[in-house]
Design a protein around this motif. Structure first.
Motif, short mmCIF file in Angstrom:
data_model
loop_
_atom_site.label_atom_id
_atom_site.label_comp_id
_atom_site.label_asym_id
_atom_site.label_seq_id
_atom_site.Cartn_x
_atom_site.Cartn_y
_atom_site.Cartn_z
N ARG A 114 44.18 83.57 47.97
CA ARG A 114 44.11 83.77 46.48
C ARG A 114 42.75 84.36 45.97
O ARG A 114 42.21 83.61 45.08
N TYR A 121 36.85 70.89 40.00
CA TYR A 121 37.81 70.13 40.52
C TYR A 121 38.76 71.07 41.18
O TYR A 121 39.27 70.82 42.48
N PHE A 122 39.06 72.15 40.51
CA PHE A 122 40.10 73.07 40.99
C PHE A 122 39.40 73.85 42.34
O PHE A 122 40.19 74.47 43.22
N ALA A 138 39.83 71.18 45.20
CA ALA A 138 41.31 71.04 45.37
C ALA A 138 41.96 72.27 45.91
O ALA A 138 42.98 72.31 46.62
N GLY A 139 41.72 73.23 45.32
CA GLY A 139 42.27 74.43 45.76
C GLY A 139 41.82 75.00 46.86
O GLY A 139 42.64 76.02 47.80
N ALA A 168 42.10 67.28 48.46
CA ALA A 168 42.76 66.57 47.25
C ALA A 168 42.11 65.37 46.99
O ALA A 168 42.00 65.04 45.55
N GLY A 194 47.53 68.02 40.52
CA GLY A 194 47.18 68.42 41.89
C GLY A 194 48.32 69.50 42.51
O GLY A 194 47.93 70.44 42.95
N VAL A 253 49.17 72.95 41.19
CA VAL A 253 47.89 74.20 41.47
C VAL A 253 47.69 74.34 42.82
O VAL A 253 47.08 75.31 43.10
N ARG A 254 48.05 73.28 43.64
CA ARG A 254 47.56 73.45 45.01
C ARG A 254 48.57 74.71 45.50
O ARG A 254 49.75 74.92 45.64
N GLY A 255 47.83 75.67 46.44
CA GLY A 255 48.54 77.01 46.70
C GLY A 255 49.60 76.47 48.05
O GLY A 255 50.02 77.68 48.89
#
Lengths: 498, 465
Positions: free
Chosen positions: A106, A145-146, A149-150, A157, B420, B423-425
């Motif tokens: 992404r 955070y994103f 987490a992402g 997480a 959480g 948005v996690r892919g």
């Protein structure tokens, strides 16, 4: 629109454009990211060349009304404390943009998120209003955070949640402190420059102590110092390499920058009275951070703990500045200048180390140091840069870390002799742990978990090398940096009085 | 000027639109019922225009000083009318062409009118009728779907509302007895010399009804059941609009008649605020159903709002901060419910997994709105929270501010439990069906919640800060 606001908001504008154009491919997104960061860095260089602080001590100052009923405004400007950090931010974000050329997950969102974070970090360092500062402080938590987490590893997480909760608690403590400052001022204001001029809590013992405690806890969590550092290692372990580099290189500086920008000058009396607390916290962070780093088997965790150690020096210096009497202004200026230099130096070196750790993980799939050996033979560029970064981080002369730590120790020795002597231990331990890591990873018979260990790719080398080069430039020719910082630290120490 | 009906034009517009809507609904064929929605939207828009035009006028106490037209009433009118418009937008898909579309709209309008009346009441009698008008349409709305959960929710809601309504009337009688009046200004003089115990008992009983409307502890038990049992669009309305009127009514009640009474109402409100936000947060922690989670989140939000109410009269910022927070809360909460409405088949947190892959902008809106509810800058709720905290600090309620800050941190936990997975892919769980009107409302509210935060300065100025 003024040039400083353009520097701050250019990245987020590009981020919005990236998000709004779903059709563009990964390649275009990557290049857009790199070009945007490069242009922003170029603008910062222009800012630096044209840097001419006005009577207020700030350059490129802008003050617009925003929430007049609580006297909070869009007040931005740069001085010798913030300009080096602004430059560091721009450099590190460009390095991360180049480094992330290999990122495939992404990409568009990733680029947009980092550009958003760049705006947030730049905005924080130029803020001269507490609410504006807080807005950027909080958004930095959201953005990071994103990232974790992402794009993090297995347990991301959980680590991201811990990071968010812990640092958010800090930010609210900070907010309480800000409200305390606001209510003490008369007329009420959130403007940092005005608050420093008013010194609103002079002679109000208990209230000043409470406000300082709130600010201290809020900033100490972000920095982080002992005992508020426990969010840092998991966040770093799970974050992607570029995220770690930004987290350690830029986000941690928000805490220490808050000390020199807000806590020290706005509460000079309370700062002097409780300076010993900061000195002790700083020294404990130095020694404890180094000892725990020594015990790590995980390369990335180890670097994370050395951050606690390095930030400890900054806290030691700003604490000691409060203990030194005003008759010894030189020592005081030296301590504060050293603290700011250390922020820049740590940003460059640790940024490089985290990117190298990312390269290591990409190749071997593990951060475990014992799993590797003899990488120098297979990957000379990786080995060379890792070696240089390790030596820079342990404070070898010729690198920026030496200039910073030398100034910190010289400046602090008069004010807090015992503590400073104890802090020397930190350098010794860091030296030991970095030498051990270099030995384990680079020397001996070649071994790597996934077989062959290809050398750094062009984008990786192109992102890490400039950071090391800058650390050397600051180490050899520090004047261009110190000439900017010193006048500003003199202003801060003169406010401190005593 | 005392009995100038023009002063009540927004309220009159709502009432007239409700009556005409009901008549129109009886005669229109099913596929033309959208005209009633159009009428309601037009009435709200007209009400907004009238309110904005009349905003700068002087404060008036009209109709025998039983009704105040001031900044608080005007702000409530604007927020309520905007909220009704948003709910009408949300109701686009689920209600269009159904059997009872016009009844739905009429009930919305009447409940909204009740909420505005609560806020403007300057007399206990009017307050009680406002309470009834704001409650009865909602009982019907809660059970509107005629299904088992809705019926159960409506029954619970009704029983609790009836009980606390009677309690409120009893309190009214006590206060009237010891104070000798129901009109606030006159009552204020009467209560100043009245027995402390009687005043305290009466005040608590009146507050009981208002706390029920606001969904604050200890009258909050209906909130999660109604939010989960009623249709999402109804839940969005019930957790937003009555709260606005109720919180302003509580503010007016403590700031005028109780101001001079010898009871420590500030401490009372502060304790209620503390309990409300803490209970709401603790209960929200491990909810897996998004509607229940939002329900508890709305309870904790009322707690923060009451922090500002507790500062009434002791900080210049108290009223503007509460009004600002109310506006921000209404938009943000409706937005969060809009996301729920947009995905009618996603009931649990797990159903939102991978939302960002399927509906990128809906996921972004959800993140903005939930972080907005946390109070992350620069959203509207942040500006509200900041000013409410400042007001409470100024009023000497430092402990309450610290507690509210700790609660805010705790609330991050459950909002992140939702953000959480969204948005996690990862791969999305099921292909959720999307309601277009609700999606648009979610986008709009997310944008507005940020915009209101950035424009907080001018808003505070308008609200008298």
């Amino acid at each position: 629109m003024d040039v400083l606001s353009i520097v701050v908001f250019l990245p987020v504008a590009v981020a919005a454009a990236l998000l709004a154009s779903p059709r563009i491919g990964d390649r275009v997104a990557r290049w857009t990211w790199i070009v945007a960061s490069a242009v922003d860095l170029l603008l910062v260089v222009v800012l630096w060349i044209g840097y001419q602080p006005g009577e207020s001590g700030f350059a490129y100052e802008v003050d617009r009304r925003w929430i007049p009923s609580v006297d909070s405004g869009y007040h931005v400007g740069v001085d010798g404390l913030s300009l080096p950090l602004v430059a560091l931010t721009a450099v590190l974000f460009l390095a991360c943009a180049v480094y992330s050329a290999r990122e495939t997950r992404r990409v568009r969102s990733y680029a947009a998120l980092f550009l958003f974070l760049e705006t947030v970090c730049l905005g924080l360092f130029v803020s001269l209003d507490l609410i504006l500062f807080f807005v950027f402080f909080d958004l930095s938590i959201v953005g990071m955070y994103f990232v974790i987490a992402g794009w993090g590893h297995r347990d991301a997480a959980r680590a991201a949640l811990k990071f968010f909760l812990y640092t958010f608690l800090g930010s609210l403590a900070l907010l309480l402190g800000f409200i305390g400052l606001y209510l003490a001022a008369s007329p009420h204001t959130f403007d940092i420059v005005e608050l420093v001029r008013q010194d609103p809590l002079a002679g109000k013992g208990a209230m000043a102590a409470l406000v300082l405690a709130a600010l201290g806890v809020g900033l100490a969590i972000k920095t982080p110092t002992i005992p508020f550092h426990t969010w840092l290692p998991p966040a770093h372990t799970e974050a992607p390499a570029a995220g770690s580099a930004i987290l350690a290189g830029v986000l941690l500086k928000m805490g220490t920058y808050g000390f020199v920008r807000i806590a020290m000058p706005a509460l000079p009396d309370a700062w002097r009275r409780y300076a010993m607390v900061f000195v002790v916290v700083g020294v404990v962070s130095v020694v404890y951070g180094a000892l725990v780093a020594l015990a790590q088997r995980d390369f990335k965790r180890m670097i994370a703990y050395t951050s606690v150690n390095h930030m400890g020096y900054v806290i030691l210096a700003v604490g000691a500045a409060g203990l030194i009497t005003s008759s010894e202004t030189q020592a005081r200026d030296l301590a504060v200048t050293g603290a700011v230099t250390q922020m820049v130096s740590h940003g460059l070196i640790t940024g490089a180390l985290f990117l190298l750790a990312g390269a290591l993980y990409d190749r071997g799939g593990s951060y475990e140091m014992a799993a590797y050996s003899g990488l120098a033979a297979q990957a000379p560029r990786f080995a060379g840069l890792t070696g240089l970064a390790a030596f820079a981080s342990l404070g070898l002369p010729g690198f920026s870390g030496f200039i910073a730590e030398f100034q910190i120790f010289t400046g602090s020795l008069g004010g807090a002799p015992v503590s400073t002597a104890v802090a020397f231990l930190g350098i010794l331990i860091t030296a030991a742990l970095f030498l051990r890591a270099v030995q384990q990873l680079l020397m001996g018979q070649f071994r790597s978990p996934n077989g062959p260990f290809p050398d750094l790719t062009a984008p990786e080398a192109a992102s890490i090398t400039p950071l090391i080069v800058l650390a050397v430039v600051v180490g050899l020719f520090p004047r261009f940096l110190l000439d900017v910082i010193e006048p500003a630290s003199r202003v801060v120490t003169s406010v401190l009085g005593g | 000027m005392d009995e100038n009906p023009l002063a009540l034009l927004p309220e009159i517009l709502l009432a007239v639109a409700a009556v005409i809507g009901l008549l129109l609904g009886s005669y229109l064929p099913k596929h033309r019922q959208w005209l009633v929605r159009l009428l309601a939207a037009a009435a709200c828009a007209a009400g907004l225009v009238v309110t904005v035009v009349a905003w700068s006028g002087e404060d008036m106490a009209v109709f025998g000083e039983t009704y105040m037209v001031d900044v608080a009433t005007n702000a409530t009118r604007v927020v309520v009318l905007v909220a009704v418009l948003l709910v009408l937008g949300l109701a686009g898909d689920p209600v269009r062409g159904t059997m009872r579309e016009s009844e739905f709209v009429v009930l919305l309008l009447l409940a909204a009118l009740g909420s505005v009346l609560l806020a403007g009441s300057n007399d206990l009698m009017l307050l009680a009728s406002g309470y009834l008008l704001a409650s009865i349409p909602l009982y019907a709305l809660a059970g509107f779907a005629k299904d088992a959960p809705g019926t159960e929710a409506a029954l619970k809601f009704y029983l609790m509302g009836a009980l606390l309504g009677v309690t409120m009337l009893a309190g009214l009688v006590v206060l009237f007895g010891v104070g000798g009046a129901t009109q606030y200004t006159a009552l204020s003089d009467g209560l100043a010399s009245a027995s402390r115990v009687a005043v305290a008992v009466g005040a608590i009983a009146v507050l009981a009804g208002l706390l029920f409307k606001a969904g604050a502890a200890p009258a909050h038990f209906w909130v999660p059941d109604v939010t989960e049992g009623a249709k999402p669009v109804v839940a969005a309305f019930i957790t937003t609009v009555p709260k606005i009127g109720a919180v302003v009514a509580i503010y007016r009640f403590v700031a005028v008649p109780l101001a001079a009474a010898r009871v420590d109402w500030a401490l009372m409100i502060a304790i209620i605020a503390a309990v409300t936000m803490t209970l709401g947060n603790l209960a929200a922690f491990f909810q897996d159903n998004v509607r229940r989670l939002l329900a508890y989140s709305t309870i904790s939000q009322v707690g923060y709002l009451l922090v500002g109410v507790a500062a009434a009269g002791r900080s210049d910022l108290a009223l503007p901060s509460v009004l600002l927070y109310l506006g921000g809360y209404a938009v943000t909460n409706l937005g969060a419910f809009a996301v729920v409405c947009a995905l009618p088949h996603a009931a649990t947190l797990a159903d939102y997994r991978g939302l960002v892959r399927r509906h990128r902008w809906l996921a972004v809106s959800l993140v903005v709105l939930l972080l907005g509810l946390v109070g992350t800058p620069p959203t509207a709720v942040f500006a509200g929270k900041l000013t409410v905290f400042t007001a409470a600090f100024d009023a000497g309620l430092g402990w309450l501010v610290v507690l509210a800050a700790v609660n805010t941190v705790a609330s991050v936990f459950y909002y992140l439990r939702w953000i959480g997975p969204a948005v996690r892919g990862e791969e999305a769980s099921a292909a959720p069906e999307v309601s277009r009107w609700a999606v648009r409302t979610a986008y709009a509210t997310a944008a507005v919640s940020v915009l209101l935060g950035v424009l907080a300065g001018s808003l505070l100025g308008v609200l008298g800060g």
